[in-house]
Design a protein around this motif. Structure first.
Motif, PDB file in Angstrom:
ATOM      1  N   LYS A 175       0.886  -1.174   0.000  1.00  0.00           N
ATOM      2  CA  LYS A 175       0.000   0.000   0.000  1.00  0.00           C
ATOM      3  C   LYS A 175       0.913   1.211   0.000  1.00  0.00           C
ATOM      4  N   THR A 176       0.794   2.036  -1.011  1.00  0.00           N
ATOM      5  CA  THR A 176       1.723   3.167  -1.097  1.00  0.00           C
ATOM      6  C   THR A 176       1.059   4.381  -1.726  1.00  0.00           C
ATOM      7  N   SER A 177       1.459   5.538  -1.257  1.00  0.00           N
ATOM      8  CA  SER A 177       0.906   6.770  -1.818  1.00  0.00           C
ATOM      9  C   SER A 177       1.861   7.282  -2.887  1.00  0.00           C
ATOM     10  N   GLU A 178       1.349   7.438  -4.102  1.00  0.00           N
ATOM     11  CA  GLU A 178       2.230   7.797  -5.217  1.00  0.00           C
ATOM     12  C   GLU A 178       1.632   8.951  -6.015  1.00  0.00           C
ATOM     13  N   SER A 179       2.520   9.708  -6.669  1.00  0.00           N
ATOM     14  CA  SER A 179       1.996  10.683  -7.612  1.00  0.00           C
ATOM     15  C   SER A 179       1.715   9.953  -8.921  1.00  0.00           C
ATOM     16  N   VAL A 180       0.594  10.286  -9.544  1.00  0.00           N
ATOM     17  CA  VAL A 180       0.237   9.610 -10.792  1.00  0.00           C
ATOM     18  C   VAL A 180      -0.078  10.673 -11.847  1.00  0.00           C
ATOM     19  N   HIS A 181      -0.032  10.288 -13.089  1.00  0.00           N
ATOM     20  CA  HIS A 181      -0.413  11.187 -14.178  1.00  0.00           C
ATOM     21  C   HIS A 181      -1.398  10.480 -15.085  1.00  0.00           C
ATOM     22  N   TYR A 182      -2.494  11.178 -15.411  1.00  0.00           N
ATOM     23  CA  TYR A 182      -3.407  10.671 -16.429  1.00  0.00           C
ATOM     24  C   TYR A 182      -2.966  11.277 -17.746  1.00  0.00           C
TER      25      TYR A 182
END
Ligand SMILES: Nc1ncnc2c1ncn2[C@@H]1O[C@H](COP(=O)(O)OP(=O)(O)OP(=O)(O)O)[C@@H](O)[C@H]1O
Ligand SMILES: [Mg+2]
Lengths: 227, 799
Positions: free
Chosen positions: B117-124
């Motif tokens: 379980k990890t908090s990540e920056s994502v890009h659409y």
């Protein structure tokens, strides 16, 4: 005035002592004109330098004006330079960047002589030595004899009681040398200034009233000249 | 011939060991600084290079003109990319949207158990984005991998992290935000450090549109997280494309009397350098600062070269005889110049080697200062080697040419008769160079003093709130999380050492700001926008904000109660703050009433003035719970908060920062500037003063005979030291006079970038003068004292 007792000077080289002066004992009184003579390397300059406190003897005692100066502190020595001793060198040693006038003025500045007094003394000296016209020239614009005249004028500016001169005419032709020697004699007789000079010339020595002959660091003879 | 020259050069350098040492020391430090600056600048200029068609790639920028303001954002309205694709067919090959976001990613193992379980920056991103920017695909391709909803492409590094080995990742799925499962359809190579696109998790843009967000079709809101990139058609010009923009804007934007929209195209290679617009990587380096560094580097090198020239021309006199003899033997002037340049080259090459060692030593310090991996590898970057070769040639020429000209120019007659004096060898030029050198040094001293004073001013300036010992803990803002807010706050309040807690959208000072139009007291729309913040009833207490009229917010979940700041009322021309109490404000389509006025506080960095601010409560908008702690029990309290948070919100990922850290982040650039100034000012001072020491040594040796004569004429040690020092102190004094106006221009310009700044007074200037004069005095006195007390008889004895 000057009292040297058992002055010795040697340079140690690889543990071997090379003696330049050995057990020199002599007295020079106020008003004397002494010539130091001897072969090259005999130790004449060394002796004169010791008298002028430019060098220290390795051993022995030296009194100047009744004061022991063998280990004099800096301030005292400067005091003597300013008020009692004038030097004249074979190579003149004028300051190249200064004019004749400024060269003569330099010791007066150190002595903190006031400006009007300074001006009148310098004017006097220039006049006396006939170099008024040259006062704004630089040393390298003068002949050797003229440079030596400036050197003597400079030595006299502070009105010393003794002048030490190491071969003052060594670089000069005989006519110029004669002029300088006559000047010395006059200074000695008229102004009562004590003069000690080193010279190779028997003729020059005759201007004085006493000759110290040195060889191998030892005073061989001390003769008075009767004039 | 060259070998012989080298041998003679070597002997000469050895003969003058002291000066050679000073030269090498100064030059090697100067060169090391230059190399460090060069590799840093090279690294910065390498950002976003090597994209195919990089000259045809642009980012769309949005701008707004209001009656009293103009501002820009790198973001575009969400519907813009599609509209632009349609309307600019002639000019653009491709148009693509990319949306930055973040969230929790979970990976389950075969048995269905949660493994990561990890908090990540994502890009659409739209598939076209990857046809504009040529990233390297290890598996899959943009067309197939990103054209369907609920698909995701990972960087190889991220895939390794989530699945152990990226080769096994394709076909597997990850859970995003506890909501959707995304199928891994492609792998791209990890983007390098020197990239403005830190893409790790790329989700298909259709997934974003599927979430049925109202803003997806709204032309009225812009977030800096939604960017749009275009690829210009080959042969088309961006100016022509820009000409069609006004028409495009009238077609899509609704007329509005407050602000006027505009767009422009920003070149790909400008993205890293534009600090106002920013980028996904949050790494910007304004070109201005790079130029500043380059200038400092040039100054450093110049200072070192001046040392060299000064010492070389000073020594020239003693080489005069050699020159004369060589000329009589038939040497050409050209050959002599070559010989002297060979000596300079020898010194420069030795200095470069020493400089490389110094660079290696200083590199870790520099990397930690810039928090970047900067490489000093000649094999990786041959350009560094080219730079060093150019540096050596430049320094040899700069430092060696003038002395070589002087020395080779002596007439043989004069040289042999030893009639050349120090004056002949450019004494006045040396003086000018020393003045230049010290002017540079003094400018840097003044600059350093001003930068350091402004920094401490910013550290100590009261901001209008108390930022110490306040933790900012993230909270999720979906409806499921909101239902647990109460429990979370209750339990945190019970932790020993917690003084108060407040839910809020942002701290008083924050880099995330919302600006909105509003109506005051039923009048027409205001001519300026208000900064909106939301917080609960404890907001003022937690941050130590002071209410100066009316009262603070009370416990309520509505936005009925509003607190405004002083600036807001001043801008609305309300003189008596009590008059404003009870007046209505309509903002974000809701109406509330002013119940209190808060004393002004700095809501952004001190570069910016205070904004007009509106604060109210709005449970839906909170992103943070601020926790004021007893400064003695920060560590145990933070551990307890994290534990409670994880039990109350187990589906989410914990994150927290401290208020003071946030604030010091604003001044990262200034901190770096300050550190650089300190280091380089130190280096320049050092170089200048060893140069000065060399010069005084030389002058003292040169004047030994004069010193001796003056000594027997009755000069005291003090008088001699004064005589030798005099001209140096005068030169440094003149350098101060030269430096002051220049330094004033520089620091005044730099300070002007701060809205809140120190008053520029005379003290840094006076202080710089005192420092430079005192150090000069010490440096030259050490040497001239030695000259004045040594037994000088030998200088008079034989001639
Ligand atoms: N620093 C020194 N180190 C070693 N020996 C020295 C030193 N200074 C002088 N000497 C030696 O001392 C001796 C005496 O030197 P001095 O200069 O006193 O001779 P001088 O009698 O003045 O000779 P000249 O008539 O050539 O001027 C010389 O042999 C000289 O080599
Ligand atoms: Mg002699």
């Amino acid at each position: 005035m000057i009292q040297l007792n058992n002055i010795e000077k040697y340079y140690a080289n690889k543990g071997i002592k090379n003696y330049v002066l050995r057990l020199v004992t002599t007295t020079i009184k106020q008003g004397e004109f002494v010539s130091i003579m001897g072969p090259s390397g005999a130790g004449k300059s060394t002796l004169l330098n010791i008298i002028g406190m430019l060098e220290e003897p390795t051993y022995g005692s030296y009194e100047f004006l009744g004061e022991d100066v063998t280990s004099l502190n800096e301030r005292k020595r400067i005091e003597l330079y300013r008020n009692h001793i004038g030097f004249v060198f074979q190579a003149y040693h004028l300051i190249d960047e200064m004019t004749v006038y400024e060269n003569i003025e330099a010791p007066l500045l150190y002595k903190k002589v006031g400006s009007s007094e300074r001006a009148s003394r310098i004017a006097d000296l220039l006049d006396r030595f006939n170099i008024v016209a040259k006062k704004d020239l630089f040393p390298n614009q003068l002949s050797g004899g003229q440079q030596q005249l400036v050197g003597i004028a400079r030595a006299l500016a502070a009105q010393p009681s003794i002048i030490l001169a190491d071969e003052p005419t060594g670089n000069l032709q005989s006519a110029q040398a004669e002029e300088i020697m006559t000047l010395f004699k006059k200074l000695n007789q008229e102004d009562g200034i004590t003069i000690i000079q080193v010279t190779h010339s028997e003729k020059n020595a005759q201007y004085g009233n006493r000759i110290l002959h040195i060889a191998d660091g030892v005073v061989k003879e001390d003769v008075a000249i009767l004039s | 011939m060259f070998k012989l020259n080298l041998k003679i050069a070597w002997r000469n350098l050895w003969k003058n060991k002291g000066y050679t040492f000073i030269n090498i020391l100064g030059l090697s430090i100067g060169m090391a600084s230059c190399i460090l600056i060069f590799i840093f600048i090279r690294y910065q200029l390498s950002f976003d290079e090597n994209f195919k068609n990089e000259n045809r790639i642009y980012r769309v920028i949005s701008g707004w003109t209001t009656p009293d303001n103009f501002f820009e954002s790198a973001g575009t309205p969400r519907p813009l990319p599609a509209a632009m694709r349609n309307d600019f067919k002639q000019q653009f090959d491709k148009v693509a949207a990319i949306q930055a976001s973040g969230g929790i990613i979970k990976v389950k193992d075969e048995s269905g158990k949660e493994r990561i379980k990890t908090s990540e920056s994502v890009h659409y991103a739209e598939p076209d984005f990857f046809e504009i920017l040529s990233f390297k695909w290890l598996d899959g391709n943009p067309r197939q991998s990103l054209s369907q909803p609920n698909t995701v492409v990972l960087s190889d590094e991220m895939a390794d992290k989530l699945f152990g080995d990226w080769h096994k990742a394709v076909g597997k799925s990850v859970n995003f935000q506890n909501k959707v499962d995304l199928k891994v359809t492609g792998i791209i190579e990890k983007t390098p450090d020197n990239s403005s696109f830190p893409l790790k998790v790329i989700i298909s843009y259709k997934t974003y549109l599927n979430q049925a967000r109202p803003e997806s079709t709204n032309w009225g809101t812009v977030s800096s997280t939604s960017e749009c990139y275009v690829l210009l058609k080959e042969g088309a010009s961006i100016e022509d494309a820009s000409k069609s923009l006004p028409q495009f804007i009238t077609k899509y934007y609704k007329r509005d009397n407050v602000s006027k929209e505009s767009h422009r195209f920003q070149q790909l290679r400008d993205i890293h350098y534009n600090a106002d617009l920013g980028n996904f990587a949050n790494k910007v380096m304004p070109k201005k600062e790079l130029y500043g560094l380059a200038i400092i580097g040039a100054f450093l090198l110049l200072t070192a070269c001046i040392n060299f020239i000064n010492l070389a021309t000073a020594q020239a006199v003693s080489r005069g005889k050699e020159v004369g003899v060589r000329k009589v033997m038939g040497s050409l002037r050209r050959q002599l110049i070559v010989q002297f340049l060979t000596e300079t080259l020898t010194i420069t090459v030795i200095s470069l080697l020493v400089g490389c060692v110094l660079t290696e030593v200083a590199l870790p310090g520099m990397q930690s200062l810039f928090k970047d991996h900067i490489s000093f590898s000649i094999i990786e970057h041959p350009i560094i080697f080219v730079f060093m070769v150019i540096l050596v040639l430049l320094v040899s020429f700069l430092a060696g040419f003038y002395p070589a000209m002087v020395m080779s120019g002596y007439s043989p007659a004069l040289a042999i008769k030893n009639k050349i004096t120090a004056n002949a060898a450019g004494l006045s030029l040396r003086k000018i160079l020393v003045v230049v050198q010290f002017a540079i040094t003094i400018i840097l001293i003044i600059g350093t003093l001003v930068v350091l004073r402004q920094m401490s001013y910013m550290r100590e300036k009261p901001l209008g709130f108390i930022p110490t010992a306040v933790a900012l803990v993230d909270v999720p803002s979906d409806s499921m999380a909101i239902t647990r807010y109460h429990t979370l706050q209750d339990q945190i309040n019970k932790i020993p050492g917690v003084l108060s807690t407040s839910y809020c959208s942002a701290a008083p000072s924050s880099d995330s700001n919302n600006e909105s139009n509003f109506r005051y007291n039923g009048t027409v729309k205001s001519t300026f926008q208000a900064n909106t913040k939301t917080g609960d009833e404890n907001y003022f207490k937690t941050f130590g904000l002071e209410i100066i009229a009316g009262k603070g917010l009370s416990k309520s979940d509505t936005i009925k109660d509003i607190v405004v700041n002083e600036t807001m009322l001043k801008k609305l021309n309300v003189v008596n703050y009590n008059d404003a109490i009870g007046k209505s404000i309509r903002i974000n389509d809701k109406t509330g009433y002013i119940i209190g006025v808060v004393k002004d506080f700095n809501n952004m960095s001190l570069h910016e003035p205070i904004s007009p601010i509106v604060i109210n409560s709005d449970k839906e908008s909170y992103t943070t719970i601020a926790v004021k702690l007893d400064s003695k029990s920060i560590l145990p309290a933070m551990q307890a908060i994290e534990k409670i948070w994880n039990t109350v919100l187990p589906e989410y990922v914990y994150g927290s920062t401290f208020m003071d850290d946030k604030i010091s982040e604003y001044y990262q650039t200034e901190k770096i500037m300050g550190a650089l100034f300190k280091v380089f000012a130190g280096v320049i001072i050092f170089i200048s003063f060893i140069g000065l020491f060399g010069l005084i040594s030389f002058v003292a040796t040169q004047r030994t005979r004069e010193v001796a004569i003056r000594k027997v004429l009755g000069a005291s040690t003090l008088e001699l030291v004064k005589m030798l020092n005099g001209s140096f102190l005068l030169m440094v004094f003149v350098a101060n006079l030269v430096a002051w106006p220049l330094a004033y221009l520089f620091v005044a310009k730099w300070l002007a970038t701060f809205t809140y700044r120190i008053d520029l007074n005379i003290w840094p200037f006076v202080f710089a003068m005192i420092i430079s004069m005192v150090i000069t005095l010490i440096t030259v006195s050490i040497r001239s004292y030695k000259a004045a007390v040594t037994n000088t008889i030998d200088a008079l004895k034989y001639e």
